[in-house]
Scaffold this motif. Structure first.
Motif, PDB file in Angstrom:
ATOM      1  N   LYS A 236       0.810  -1.212   0.000  1.00 45.72           N
ATOM      2  CA  LYS A 236       0.000   0.000   0.000  1.00 45.72           C
ATOM      3  C   LYS A 236       0.845   1.263   0.000  1.00 45.72           C
ATOM      4  CE  LYS A 236      -3.838   2.454   0.954  1.00 45.72           C
ATOM      5  NZ  LYS A 236      -5.032   2.553   0.084  1.00 45.72           N
ATOM      6  N   HIS A 237       1.957   1.267   0.737  1.00 44.20           N
ATOM      7  CA  HIS A 237       2.719   2.498   0.940  1.00 44.20           C
ATOM      8  C   HIS A 237       4.071   2.530   0.227  1.00 44.20           C
ATOM      9  CE1 HIS A 237      -0.054   2.336   4.435  1.00 44.20           C
ATOM     10  NE2 HIS A 237      -0.093   3.632   4.278  1.00 44.20           N
ATOM     11  N   VAL A 238       4.490   1.410  -0.346  1.00 43.92           N
ATOM     12  CA  VAL A 238       5.808   1.371  -0.989  1.00 43.92           C
ATOM     13  C   VAL A 238       5.712   0.987  -2.453  1.00 43.92           C
ATOM     14  CG1 VAL A 238       8.114   0.354  -0.931  1.00 43.92           C
ATOM     15  CG2 VAL A 238       6.911   0.806   1.220  1.00 43.92           C
ATOM     16  N   LYS A 239       5.110  -0.161  -2.747  1.00 43.53           N
ATOM     17  CA  LYS A 239       5.130  -0.690  -4.107  1.00 43.53           C
ATOM     18  C   LYS A 239       4.127  -0.020  -5.036  1.00 43.53           C
ATOM     19  CE  LYS A 239       5.671  -5.009  -4.879  1.00 43.53           C
ATOM     20  NZ  LYS A 239       5.482  -6.475  -4.923  1.00 43.53           N
ATOM     21  N   PHE A 240       3.005   0.468  -4.498  1.00 42.84           N
ATOM     22  CA  PHE A 240       1.949   1.045  -5.322  1.00 42.84           C
ATOM     23  C   PHE A 240       1.773   2.523  -4.961  1.00 42.84           C
ATOM     24  CE2 PHE A 240       1.217  -3.439  -5.477  1.00 42.84           C
ATOM     25  CZ  PHE A 240       0.636  -3.688  -6.709  1.00 42.84           C
TER      26      PHE A 240
ATOM     27  N   ASN B 126      -8.076   4.989  -3.935  1.00 39.74           N
ATOM     28  CA  ASN B 126      -8.444   5.153  -5.337  1.00 39.74           C
ATOM     29  C   ASN B 126      -7.188   5.063  -6.214  1.00 39.74           C
ATOM     30  OD1 ASN B 126     -10.238   5.479  -7.428  1.00 39.74           O
ATOM     31  ND2 ASN B 126     -10.286   7.699  -7.302  1.00 39.74           N
ATOM     32  N   GLY B 127      -7.383   4.750  -7.462  1.00 39.66           N
ATOM     33  CA  GLY B 127      -6.250   4.646  -8.378  1.00 39.66           C
ATOM     34  C   GLY B 127      -5.429   3.399  -8.119  1.00 39.66           C
ATOM     35  N   PHE B 128      -4.125   3.531  -8.275  1.00 39.75           N
ATOM     36  CA  PHE B 128      -3.227   2.396  -8.078  1.00 39.75           C
ATOM     37  C   PHE B 128      -3.164   1.937  -6.630  1.00 39.75           C
ATOM     38  CE2 PHE B 128      -0.447   3.586 -11.990  1.00 39.75           C
ATOM     39  CZ  PHE B 128      -1.373   2.965 -12.817  1.00 39.75           C
ATOM     40  N   ILE B 129      -3.574   2.766  -5.684  1.00 42.04           N
ATOM     41  CA  ILE B 129      -3.507   2.390  -4.273  1.00 42.04           C
ATOM     42  C   ILE B 129      -4.840   1.848  -3.763  1.00 42.04           C
ATOM     43  CG2 ILE B 129      -1.620   3.978  -3.744  1.00 42.04           C
ATOM     44  CD1 ILE B 129      -3.658   5.906  -2.569  1.00 42.04           C
ATOM     45  N   ASN B 130      -5.739   1.499  -4.674  1.00 39.05           N
ATOM     46  CA  ASN B 130      -6.975   0.834  -4.278  1.00 39.05           C
ATOM     47  C   ASN B 130      -6.639  -0.551  -3.735  1.00 39.05           C
ATOM     48  OD1 ASN B 130      -9.297  -1.210  -5.349  1.00 39.05           O
ATOM     49  ND2 ASN B 130     -10.169   0.710  -4.617  1.00 39.05           N
ATOM     50  N   GLU B 131      -7.116  -0.861  -2.540  1.00 38.92           N
ATOM     51  CA  GLU B 131      -6.683  -2.081  -1.864  1.00 38.92           C
ATOM     52  C   GLU B 131      -7.223  -3.345  -2.529  1.00 38.92           C
ATOM     53  OE1 GLU B 131      -6.295  -2.299   2.300  1.00 38.92           O
ATOM     54  OE2 GLU B 131      -6.302  -0.141   2.619  1.00 38.92           O
ATOM     55  N   ASP B 132      -8.419  -3.301  -3.104  1.00 38.96           N
ATOM     56  CA  ASP B 132      -8.908  -4.460  -3.851  1.00 38.96           C
ATOM     57  C   ASP B 132      -7.990  -4.751  -5.038  1.00 38.96           C
ATOM     58  OD1 ASP B 132     -11.180  -5.110  -2.327  1.00 38.96           O
ATOM     59  OD2 ASP B 132     -12.297  -3.461  -3.228  1.00 38.96           O
ATOM     60  N   PHE B 133      -7.544  -3.711  -5.697  1.00 37.51           N
ATOM     61  CA  PHE B 133      -6.635  -3.860  -6.826  1.00 37.51           C
ATOM     62  C   PHE B 133      -5.274  -4.389  -6.367  1.00 37.51           C
ATOM     63  CE2 PHE B 133      -3.280  -1.676  -9.384  1.00 37.51           C
ATOM     64  CZ  PHE B 133      -3.439  -2.405 -10.554  1.00 37.51           C
ATOM     65  N   ILE B 134      -4.764  -3.870  -5.253  1.00 35.09           N
ATOM     66  CA  ILE B 134      -3.461  -4.301  -4.736  1.00 35.09           C
ATOM     67  C   ILE B 134      -3.495  -5.772  -4.339  1.00 35.09           C
ATOM     68  CG2 ILE B 134      -1.807  -3.968  -2.864  1.00 35.09           C
ATOM     69  CD1 ILE B 134      -2.525  -1.008  -2.862  1.00 35.09           C
TER      70      ILE B 134
END
Length: 371
Positions: A218-222, A260-268
């Motif tokens: 959540k905080h590093v890769k995305f 939202n965006g790349f940091i959306n947790e469902d997406f991650i």
């Protein structure tokens, strides 16, 4: 003679102080240097296996592994888990029509409701998973089909994704964000849970969607492109959505900028690929209620499904799993069974070897050995 006085060159017929035959053009010896390492003279320890050392080792391993295995197995069995298959393969299934008629090209979602009963209440936090079967996320080309620089918010990769994303790299002449087969196949079913009271009324179960992804992801890769720019519409301008998506990445959760965006947790969660074709991924968390009230009391429930993800084309199955956890994680009896098996085998071998040793040792002691 001591090892330090040995000279490998002297053994080859050349003395250290005499020049070799042929002068400078003489062939050098191919023997390794006279060192303890290259001549294999380093000190070594080799255990002597006797009955006095082997038998206690087998018994100790057995006595340690068996109680640990029993503890792990009992702990795993105490974890409550409930599974609902909503694929819609059988004609009697409420989701049968959705499964037969839905495809990626559908613009209208299909909804179905699956009723089930919890025989036992679920205490503490309850974790809600979605599970897929016969879905090979471990395929080599599938795993490589992503651009980590793009997912980390790199502006150049956003406009020019990696070639590993082909054939999901561009669409209609615009770069796809996020690119690749993993993102294109994002799981997008919507699951809602309701408790049905004795009078037939429904009460929605609050589902928490934050905290389901790893902190490092959540905080590093995305990261979203544009740095602190909260206007993701502008940040993703000039890109196109994945082919199978209905909406662009900046509309995954527009009401929550931190999700939202790349940091959306469902997406991650989806982007962390599974190692086996049958897997589950965390979907929501049902937090424990205050007091002695169980998180999910026993009774009737309804699972409302917005059927967006077709799986019959690859003979897959979909399911929803409710599970509690313990100090060792989710329900998995394999580790306990493995400990019990190894401990039992070691203990059994110890008993067999003890009998053999006792039998033949007595025979050797009673034998008359001539001088």
């Amino acid at each position: 003679m001591m090892a330090s006085s040995y000279n490998a060159k002297e053994e080859d017929g050349h003395h250290s102080g005499a020049p070799g035959h042929g002068g400078a053009g003489a062939v050098k010896s191919k023997k390794p240097d006279n060192t303890a390492f290259k001549q294999q003279r380093l000190p070594a320890w080799q255990p002597i296996l006797t009955a006095g050392t082997v038998l206690p080792a087998f018994f100790v391993i057995g006595l340690i592994f068996i109680p640990i295995g029993i503890g792990l197995y009992v702990t795993s069995n105490n974890i409550k888990e409930f599974e609902v298959d909503y694929t819609g393969v059988d004609m009697a299934s409420p989701c049968y029509n959705c499964a037969q008629n839905f495809s990626w090209n559908n613009t209208r979602p299909c909804s179905c409701s699956v009723l089930f009963t919890l025989e036992q209440p679920f205490e503490s936090n309850v974790f809600m998973y979605y599970g897929l079967s016969n879905f090979y996320q471990n395929h080599r080309r599938y795993v490589k089909s992503r651009d980590d620089s793009q997912l980390n918010g790199d502006a150049s990769s956003l406009k020019s994704p990696s070639k590993e994303c082909e054939p999901y790299r561009t669409s209609d002449g615009l770069p796809i964000a996020p690119c690749g087969a993993i993102a294109n196949s994002l799981f997008n079913d919507t699951l809602e849970l309701y408790h049905i009271d004795s009078n037939g009324s429904r009460t929605a179960i609050p589902l928490v969607k934050n905290g389901i992804a790893w902190w490092t992801d959540k905080h590093v890769k995305f990261r979203n492109p544009g740095g602190n720019n909260n206007n993701l519409t502008v940040a993703f301008q000039g890109t196109n959505k994945p082919v199978n998506w209905r909406k662009p990445v900046y509309e995954l959760d527009p009401s929550h900028p931190d999700n939202n965006g790349f940091i959306n947790e469902d997406f991650i969660v989806w982007m962390r690929t599974a190692a086996l074709p049958t897997f589950r991924k965390l979907y929501r968390i049902i937090q424990k209620k205050s007091g002695m009230t169980p998180t999910l009391p026993s009774g009737k429930y309804a699972l409302e499904v917005t059927y967006n993800y077709p799986v019959l084309s690859f003979e897959g199955r979909k399911r929803m799993i409710l599970s509690t956890i313990s100090w060792m994680g989710g329900k998995n009896p394999f580790l306990g069974i493995a400990y019990i098996t190894v401990g039992s085998v070691c203990f059994f071998l110890g008993v067999v070897l003890l009998i053999i040793h006792h039998k033949y040792d007595n025979r050797n002691n009673s034998a008359d050995i001539p001088n």
